[in-house]
Motif scaffolding. Structure first.
Motif, PDB file in Angstrom:
ATOM      1  N   GLY A 109       0.784  -1.225   0.000  1.00 18.27           N
ATOM      2  CA  GLY A 109       0.000   0.000   0.000  1.00 18.27           C
ATOM      3  C   GLY A 109       0.814   1.272   0.000  1.00 18.27           C
ATOM      4  O   GLY A 109       0.255   2.373   0.025  1.00 18.27           O
ATOM      5  N   ALA A 110       2.143   1.155  -0.027  1.00 16.81           N
ATOM      6  CA  ALA A 110       2.980   2.350  -0.081  1.00 16.81           C
ATOM      7  C   ALA A 110       2.812   3.045  -1.434  1.00 16.81           C
ATOM      8  O   ALA A 110       2.497   2.418  -2.444  1.00 16.81           O
ATOM      9  CB  ALA A 110       4.446   1.978   0.138  1.00 16.81           C
ATOM     10  N   ASP A 111       3.018   4.351  -1.450  1.00 12.56           N
ATOM     11  CA  ASP A 111       2.982   5.128  -2.688  1.00 12.56           C
ATOM     12  C   ASP A 111       4.415   5.431  -3.101  1.00 12.56           C
ATOM     13  O   ASP A 111       5.177   6.057  -2.344  1.00 12.56           O
ATOM     14  CB  ASP A 111       2.206   6.431  -2.491  1.00 12.56           C
ATOM     15  N   VAL A 112       4.777   4.981  -4.293  1.00  4.23           N
ATOM     16  CA  VAL A 112       6.158   5.110  -4.777  1.00  4.23           C
ATOM     17  C   VAL A 112       6.283   6.297  -5.724  1.00  4.23           C
ATOM     18  O   VAL A 112       5.496   6.438  -6.661  1.00  4.23           O
ATOM     19  CB  VAL A 112       6.608   3.822  -5.490  1.00  4.23           C
ATOM     20  N   ILE A 113       7.257   7.137  -5.480  1.00  2.00           N
ATOM     21  CA  ILE A 113       7.589   8.246  -6.378  1.00  2.00           C
ATOM     22  C   ILE A 113       8.727   7.786  -7.277  1.00  2.00           C
ATOM     23  O   ILE A 113       9.763   7.314  -6.796  1.00  2.00           O
ATOM     24  CB  ILE A 113       8.007   9.503  -5.607  1.00  2.00           C
ATOM     25  N   GLY A 114       8.521   7.886  -8.579  1.00  2.00           N
ATOM     26  CA  GLY A 114       9.543   7.465  -9.527  1.00  2.00           C
ATOM     27  C   GLY A 114       9.905   8.578 -10.486  1.00  2.00           C
ATOM     28  O   GLY A 114       9.098   9.456 -10.780  1.00  2.00           O
ATOM     29  N   SER A 115      11.142   8.555 -10.977  1.00  4.22           N
ATOM     30  CA  SER A 115      11.587   9.513 -11.990  1.00  4.22           C
ATOM     31  C   SER A 115      11.533   8.839 -13.358  1.00  4.22           C
ATOM     32  O   SER A 115      11.892   7.670 -13.510  1.00  4.22           O
ATOM     33  CB  SER A 115      13.009  10.009 -11.696  1.00  4.22           C
ATOM     34  N   PHE A 116      11.078   9.559 -14.348  1.00  8.20           N
ATOM     35  CA  PHE A 116      10.848   9.007 -15.681  1.00  8.20           C
ATOM     36  C   PHE A 116      12.159   8.596 -16.342  1.00  8.20           C
ATOM     37  O   PHE A 116      13.128   9.354 -16.363  1.00  8.20           O
ATOM     38  CB  PHE A 116      10.147  10.045 -16.561  1.00  8.20           C
ATOM     39  N   VAL A 117      12.192   7.371 -16.870  1.00  7.84           N
ATOM     40  CA  VAL A 117      13.376   6.849 -17.565  1.00  7.84           C
ATOM     41  C   VAL A 117      13.137   6.973 -19.062  1.00  7.84           C
ATOM     42  O   VAL A 117      12.306   6.265 -19.639  1.00  7.84           O
ATOM     43  CB  VAL A 117      13.643   5.372 -17.192  1.00  7.84           C
ATOM     44  N   GLN A 118      13.862   7.879 -19.699  1.00  4.22           N
ATOM     45  CA  GLN A 118      13.720   8.081 -21.143  1.00  4.22           C
ATOM     46  C   GLN A 118      14.482   7.019 -21.929  1.00  4.22           C
ATOM     47  O   GLN A 118      13.986   6.484 -22.913  1.00  4.22           O
ATOM     48  CB  GLN A 118      14.222   9.477 -21.528  1.00  4.22           C
ATOM     49  N   ASP A 119      15.691   6.709 -21.480  1.00  2.00           N
ATOM     50  CA  ASP A 119      16.539   5.748 -22.198  1.00  2.00           C
ATOM     51  C   ASP A 119      16.663   4.472 -21.365  1.00  2.00           C
ATOM     52  O   ASP A 119      17.382   4.430 -20.374  1.00  2.00           O
ATOM     53  CB  ASP A 119      17.921   6.363 -22.442  1.00  2.00           C
ATOM     54  N   TRP A 120      15.965   3.430 -21.764  1.00  2.00           N
ATOM     55  CA  TRP A 120      15.942   2.188 -21.002  1.00  2.00           C
ATOM     56  C   TRP A 120      17.309   1.496 -20.978  1.00  2.00           C
ATOM     57  O   TRP A 120      17.578   0.683 -20.102  1.00  2.00           O
ATOM     58  CB  TRP A 120      14.905   1.241 -21.580  1.00  2.00           C
ATOM     59  N   THR A 121      18.157   1.810 -21.946  1.00  2.00           N
ATOM     60  CA  THR A 121      19.466   1.148 -21.993  1.00  2.00           C
ATOM     61  C   THR A 121      20.367   1.586 -20.842  1.00  2.00           C
ATOM     62  O   THR A 121      21.391   0.959 -20.582  1.00  2.00           O
ATOM     63  CB  THR A 121      20.180   1.437 -23.326  1.00  2.00           C
ATOM     64  N   ASN A 122      20.004   2.658 -20.157  1.00  2.00           N
ATOM     65  CA  ASN A 122      20.813   3.153 -19.045  1.00  2.00           C
ATOM     66  C   ASN A 122      20.438   2.528 -17.708  1.00  2.00           C
ATOM     67  O   ASN A 122      21.031   2.870 -16.678  1.00  2.00           O
ATOM     68  CB  ASN A 122      20.689   4.681 -18.933  1.00  2.00           C
ATOM     69  N   ILE A 123      19.451   1.641 -17.702  1.00  2.00           N
ATOM     70  CA  ILE A 123      19.022   1.026 -16.450  1.00  2.00           C
ATOM     71  C   ILE A 123      20.064   0.013 -15.986  1.00  2.00           C
ATOM     72  O   ILE A 123      20.412  -0.916 -16.721  1.00  2.00           O
ATOM     73  CB  ILE A 123      17.654   0.326 -16.629  1.00  2.00           C
ATOM     74  N   LYS A 124      20.564   0.194 -14.774  1.00  2.00           N
ATOM     75  CA  LYS A 124      21.533  -0.737 -14.209  1.00  2.00           C
ATOM     76  C   LYS A 124      20.813  -1.969 -13.671  1.00  2.00           C
ATOM     77  O   LYS A 124      19.636  -1.907 -13.318  1.00  2.00           O
ATOM     78  CB  LYS A 124      22.321  -0.053 -13.089  1.00  2.00           C
ATOM     79  N   PRO A 125      21.490  -3.130 -13.636  1.00  2.00           N
ATOM     80  CA  PRO A 125      20.850  -4.357 -13.149  1.00  2.00           C
ATOM     81  C   PRO A 125      20.223  -4.182 -11.772  1.00  2.00           C
ATOM     82  O   PRO A 125      20.786  -3.534 -10.891  1.00  2.00           O
ATOM     83  CB  PRO A 125      22.011  -5.363 -13.117  1.00  2.00           C
ATOM     84  N   ARG A 126      19.031  -4.748 -11.636  1.00  2.00           N
ATOM     85  CA  ARG A 126      18.283  -4.748 -10.380  1.00  2.00           C
ATOM     86  C   ARG A 126      17.954  -3.348  -9.872  1.00  2.00           C
ATOM     87  O   ARG A 126      17.924  -3.100  -8.673  1.00  2.00           O
ATOM     88  CB  ARG A 126      19.028  -5.549  -9.312  1.00  2.00           C
ATOM     89  N   THR A 127      17.681  -2.451 -10.795  1.00  2.00           N
ATOM     90  CA  THR A 127      17.209  -1.124 -10.412  1.00  2.00           C
ATOM     91  C   THR A 127      15.728  -1.212 -10.059  1.00  2.00           C
ATOM     92  O   THR A 127      14.938  -1.764 -10.820  1.00  2.00           O
ATOM     93  CB  THR A 127      17.411  -0.123 -11.564  1.00  2.00           C
ATOM     94  N   MET A 128      15.353  -0.667  -8.933  1.00  2.00           N
ATOM     95  CA  MET A 128      13.955  -0.699  -8.518  1.00  2.00           C
ATOM     96  C   MET A 128      13.164   0.316  -9.332  1.00  2.00           C
ATOM     97  O   MET A 128      13.505   1.501  -9.362  1.00  2.00           O
ATOM     98  CB  MET A 128      13.836  -0.431  -7.018  1.00  2.00           C
ATOM     99  N   CYS A 129      12.102  -0.158  -9.999  1.00  2.00           N
ATOM    100  CA  CYS A 129      11.340   0.695 -10.899  1.00  2.00           C
ATOM    101  C   CYS A 129       9.855   0.344 -10.859  1.00  2.00           C
ATOM    102  O   CYS A 129       9.476  -0.795 -10.575  1.00  2.00           O
ATOM    103  CB  CYS A 129      11.814   0.539 -12.348  1.00  2.00           C
ATOM    104  N   ILE A 130       9.052   1.322 -11.180  1.00  2.00           N
ATOM    105  CA  ILE A 130       7.658   1.086 -11.542  1.00  2.00           C
ATOM    106  C   ILE A 130       7.638   0.851 -13.044  1.00  2.00           C
ATOM    107  O   ILE A 130       8.147   1.665 -13.821  1.00  2.00           O
ATOM    108  CB  ILE A 130       6.772   2.298 -11.193  1.00  2.00           C
ATOM    109  N   VAL A 131       7.075  -0.280 -13.484  1.00  2.00           N
ATOM    110  CA  VAL A 131       7.016  -0.625 -14.904  1.00  2.00           C
ATOM    111  C   VAL A 131       5.554  -0.629 -15.342  1.00  2.00           C
ATOM    112  O   VAL A 131       4.727  -1.342 -14.770  1.00  2.00           O
ATOM    113  CB  VAL A 131       7.653  -2.002 -15.173  1.00  2.00           C
ATOM    114  N   ILE A 132       5.239   0.169 -16.349  1.00  2.00           N
ATOM    115  CA  ILE A 132       3.886   0.243 -16.881  1.00  2.00           C
ATOM    116  C   ILE A 132       3.806  -0.687 -18.083  1.00  2.00           C
ATOM    117  O   ILE A 132       4.518  -0.506 -19.075  1.00  2.00           O
ATOM    118  CB  ILE A 132       3.523   1.674 -17.313  1.00  2.00           C
TER     119      ILE A 132
END
Length: 268
Positions: free
Chosen positions: A165-188
């Motif tokens: 039930g927590a509310d997560v604040i996320g920053s928009f990722v424009q370039d998915w190739t920059n995501i480091k392994p096991r980065t915590m993200c909201i995925v739509i």
């Protein structure tokens, strides 16, 4: 074939010729003048306006990313048909996405909140300015100005110790190739799939999604099923975290050792 070169002009000509159409007839269908369309196809239009990108992408049934970055003249007919059918094999996360945002009276971007009841609608209206404008919104003074933020509710216990039930604040990722392994993200995700809060690792044609709660098994999703990714920034909750037990502390230490061993093996 992918390149940083802009293949927009040659791709338009390629696709128009595949349909055996003249510039005049295609321009008519696109509701633009022949001279304007010719400027696109001849390369005179260096930065196409968003409306034209959407209009041409919708007509040819091909992603904007492919139209801009993939040299269609080097692809077989079967590969082009795959792109037209939505099987965008070349998407690596840097495709052009137009993110709708709202601003306050001082022209500062708001943080929109996507409540549980709006989750299904968000997948269809995430790029619709009217839908985004109707979402609850607020401002947070300490957020970096260099990123765009949005808040999403979480459900279930897959990310414990972050409480359900927590509310997560996320920053928009424009370039998915920059995501480091096991980065915590909201995925739509597309369609009937849910928006999920997971540890994200990029793979060849998609993403590995892992829960912090090891009871839940990791799984993969293709990149074509992903609409947006928001990197974890912080979370809000009205629960006080429970103190870790000795067993939880030991389990965490073992996990960290295993992760270190995996890194050491990959470096050999």
């Amino acid at each position: 074939m992918i390149s940083q070169q802009n293949f927009w002009p040659t791709n338009l000509k390629k696709l128009r010729n595949r349909k055996n159409m003249s510039q005049e007839s295609l321009a008519l269908l696109l509701n633009m003048s022949r001279s304007k369309y010719n400027a696109h196809e001849s390369g005179q239009t260096v930065n196409p306006v968003v409306e034209d990108l959407f209009r041409i992408s919708d007509y040819f049934g091909m992603s904007i990313d492919s139209l801009l970055r993939v040299d269609l003249t080097k692809l077989s007919e079967s590969k082009i048909r795959e792109l037209e059918e939505g099987n965008d094999l070349y998407r690596k996360g840097t495709q052009l996405r137009v993110l709708s945002v709202t601003v306050d009276k001082n022209d500062t971007e708001n943080v929109e909140y996507v409540p549980v009841k709006a989750k299904a609608g968000y997948r269809n209206g995430f790029s619709d300015p009217e839908f985004i404008a109707a979402l609850p919104k607020f401002s947070m003074p300490n957020l970096p100005k260099s990123a765009m933020f949005r808040m999403f509710p979480t459900t279930g216990d897959s990310m414990l110790p972050i409480p359900e039930g927590a509310d997560v604040i996320g920053s928009f990722v424009q370039d998915w190739t920059n995501i480091k392994p096991r980065t915590m993200c909201i995925v739509i995700l597309k369609g009937e799939q849910d928006m999920v809060f997971k540890q994200v690792t990029q793979q060849d044609e998609g993403f590995l999604l892992e829960s912090l709660n090891t009871v839940y098994q990791p799984y993969t999703v293709p990149a074509s099923d992903v609409l947006e990714i928001w990197k974890f920034y912080s979370y809000q909750t009205n629960e006080i975290p429970e103190q870790q037990t000795d067993l939880q502390t030991m389990a965490k230490a073992i996990k960290e050792i295993r992760d270190d061993l995996k890194i050491m093996k990959t470096k050999k």
